[in-house]
Design an enzyme around this catalytic site. Structure first.
Site, PDB file in Angstrom:
ATOM      1  N   HIS A  45       0.883  -1.173   0.000  1.00  0.00           N
ATOM      2  CA  HIS A  45       0.000   0.000   0.000  1.00  0.00           C
ATOM      3  C   HIS A  45       0.920   1.223   0.000  1.00  0.00           C
ATOM      4  O   HIS A  45       2.029   1.164   0.550  1.00  0.00           O
ATOM      5  CB  HIS A  45      -0.832   0.118   1.270  1.00  0.00           C
ATOM      6  CG  HIS A  45      -1.757  -1.017   1.573  1.00  0.00           C
ATOM      7  ND1 HIS A  45      -1.354  -2.147   2.203  1.00  0.00           N
ATOM      8  CD2 HIS A  45      -3.098  -1.147   1.387  1.00  0.00           C
ATOM      9  CE1 HIS A  45      -2.393  -2.953   2.376  1.00  0.00           C
ATOM     10  NE2 HIS A  45      -3.460  -2.381   1.887  1.00  0.00           N
TER      11      HIS A  45
ATOM     12  N   ASP B 232       2.325   1.924   3.365  1.00  0.00           N
ATOM     13  CA  ASP B 232       3.254   0.941   3.952  1.00  0.00           C
ATOM     14  C   ASP B 232       4.695   1.368   3.699  1.00  0.00           C
ATOM     15  O   ASP B 232       5.587   1.028   4.467  1.00  0.00           O
ATOM     16  CB  ASP B 232       3.133  -0.445   3.294  1.00  0.00           C
ATOM     17  CG  ASP B 232       1.745  -1.018   3.348  1.00  0.00           C
ATOM     18  OD1 ASP B 232       0.991  -0.649   4.253  1.00  0.00           O
ATOM     19  OD2 ASP B 232       1.427  -1.849   2.463  1.00  0.00           O
TER      20      ASP B 232
HETATM   21  C1  XLS Z   1      -7.805  -6.708   4.328  1.00  0.00           C
HETATM   22  C2  XLS Z   1      -7.221  -6.954   3.030  1.00  0.00           C
HETATM   23  C3  XLS Z   1      -6.056  -6.064   2.673  1.00  0.00           C
HETATM   24  C4  XLS Z   1      -5.816  -6.078   1.199  1.00  0.00           C
HETATM   25  C5  XLS Z   1      -4.997  -4.961   0.682  1.00  0.00           C
HETATM   26  O1  XLS Z   1      -8.560  -7.495   4.866  1.00  0.00           O
HETATM   27  O2  XLS Z   1      -6.889  -8.306   2.951  1.00  0.00           O
HETATM   28  O3  XLS Z   1      -4.918  -6.446   3.381  1.00  0.00           O
HETATM   29  O4  XLS Z   1      -5.247  -7.277   0.795  1.00  0.00           O
HETATM   30  O5  XLS Z   1      -5.557  -3.721   0.952  1.00  0.00           O
END
Ligand code: XLS
Ligand code: NI
Ligand code: NI
Length: 438
Positions: free
Chosen positions: A101, A104
């Protein structure tokens, strides 16, 4: 260059007999299965957020793990230390992809202009590391759920200004994904859903989400993004009801709004089970619609009703997953470990144990799924089960060359049909065990 995981060696395949905790027991990247190497079948990815950011904080307690990597959190030095540590980690495990993200990879600033500047800086640094190591970006995404401005969602927000901030984040995350050569771009619903219908215009919100996706596709194609966009379905959490409930719902949405040519599914095991399905179910639904794109490889806990994001351990589940993937001819994306260590597993060693577990569990799943297909008894049974559609009347039904009257005449002539034949579930399950355990 500082070594962050100096106590941990490069992880190699040593086979099922080894007791070395820092070796693969089943994941042998060069082993060929059904014409491809394990490494080609299983493009594994590291999720930046869980592995390099999350440190164990939950609703009841603070961090247990130290993910400072020797730098002060919230600084660009820390962001860079995470890059260094992350690439060392991936190299030691032979992981060839990562997913991220925007927030991140840099600390988010109060002003979006400063966040964007930081993203430019860190992506230059990541790109250098990618070029030096050959590690690639599987997909990027924008976090449009943590910042309080997204309390009512991003595309689904009630505020036009917030919608613009979502657009700005998607634009920048797409820029960075393209810059890093990402194969995909993910929309996970985040807070795209509702808490109560008493304050919610569902149609309005869904139209706006579709609008944001269309804008993203138009922009992405304009700047040269040739990969897939993905929806990652999830039924609930954080919102009580998330719009992308499951694969079937998300695919219907994409078709209705004319987005189905650019989007595929990113199926997360734990999300499928939260929706009341098996992981295999959502994979199958995606595959038969030509939309199986990528996988978030984790597992949930059947006793807990939320997204526990555990590392895959259940070999039955990974076997049935790989059965679907093999039948679908592979993924265009990969297997992203959207998974985190349990809070009491807080050491650097645990980070490696988790990936070794996940990679070995998928390797076993691949081995067993290939054996199930090569064994042929299941496929044979399914073919036999529908054999009546190979007969004269069955063929007419399948080709559409019949009428309700004709079928009715046929039934009336028969008087009463025979029962449709046993489903033989227990027999088939025993075949699975037979293949699993020899
Ligand atoms: C949350 C999601 C998230 C996505 C990416 O439950 O799994 O981690 O994979 O935003
Ligand atoms: Ni996910
Ligand atoms: Ni999830």
């Amino acid at each position: 260059m500082k070594e962050f995981f100096s106590r941990i060696p490069t992880i190699k395949y040593e086979g099922p007999k080894t007791t070395n905790p820092f070796a693969f027991k089943y994941y042998d990247p060069n082993r060929v299965i059904m014409g491809k190497t394990m490494e080609e079948h299983l493009p594994f990815a590291m999720a930046w957020w869980h592995n390099l950011c999350a440190a164990g904080t939950d609703m009841f307690g603070r961090d247990t793990a130290d993910k400072s990597f020797g730098a002060e959190k919230g600084t660009m030095e820390h962001a860079k230390a995470k890059v260094d540590a992350g690439f060392e980690f991936m190299q030691k495990l032979g992981i060839k992809y990562f997913c991220f993200h925007d927030v991140d990879i840099v600390p988010e600033a109060d002003d979006i202009n400063e966040t964007n500047r930081r993203l430019d800086e860190i992506s230059d640094y990541i790109l250098e590391k990618m070029n030096a190591t050959g590690i690639k970006c599987l997909w990027g995404t924008a976090n449009m759920f943590s910042n309080p401005r997204f309390m009512n969602g991003a595309g689904s927000t009630n505020s036009a200004d917030v919608f613009c901030f979502a657009a700005a984040q998607v634009k920048k995350a797409l820029d960075i994904t393209v810059k890093l050569g990402g194969k995909g771009y993910v929309f996970w619903g985040g807070r795209e859903g509702y808490e109560t219908l008493l304050n919610t215009d569902v149609k309005f919100e869904q139209e706006n989400i579709a609008r944001l996706m269309h804008l993203a596709v138009d922009y992405g194609r304009k700047i040269g993004f040739t990969g897939d966009f993905y929806i990652e379905p999830k039924p609930k959490e954080p919102m009580k009801h998330q719009y992308d409930f499951d694969a079937a719902t998300a695919i219907g949405f994409l078709r209705y709004y004319g987005l189905d040519k650019d989007f595929k599914m990113n199926i997360e095991a734990n999300h499928a089970t939260l929706a009341g399905h098996t992981f295999q179910h959502d994979l199958r639904i995606s595959a038969i619609n030509g939309m199986l794109g990528s996988i978030d490889a984790n597992q949930g806990d059947y006793l807990l009703g939320w997204d526990t994001d555990e590392f895959p351990f259940n070999v039955y589940e990974t076997t049935m997953c790989m059965y679907e993937v093999l039948k679908a001819g592979g993924l265009t994306g990969g297997f992203n470990f959207d998974a985190k260590n349990r809070r009491p597993s807080y050491t650097a060693e645990d980070m490696f144990h988790a990936f070794i577990l996940g990679m070995d569990t998928f390797a076993l799943g691949l081995i067993k799924a290939a054996e199930l297909i090569e064994d042929g008894r299941i496929d044979g049974f399914i073919a036999e089960r529908y054999a009546s559609f190979g007969g004269e009347i069955g063929k007419k039904i399948r080709s559409g060359e019949t009428t309700l009257e004709e079928l009715s005449d046929y039934a009336c002539k028969l008087g009463a049909p025979e029962l449709p034949g046993s489903g033989r579930q227990e027999y088939l399950e025993s075949i699975v065990n037979n293949v699993m355990f020899g």
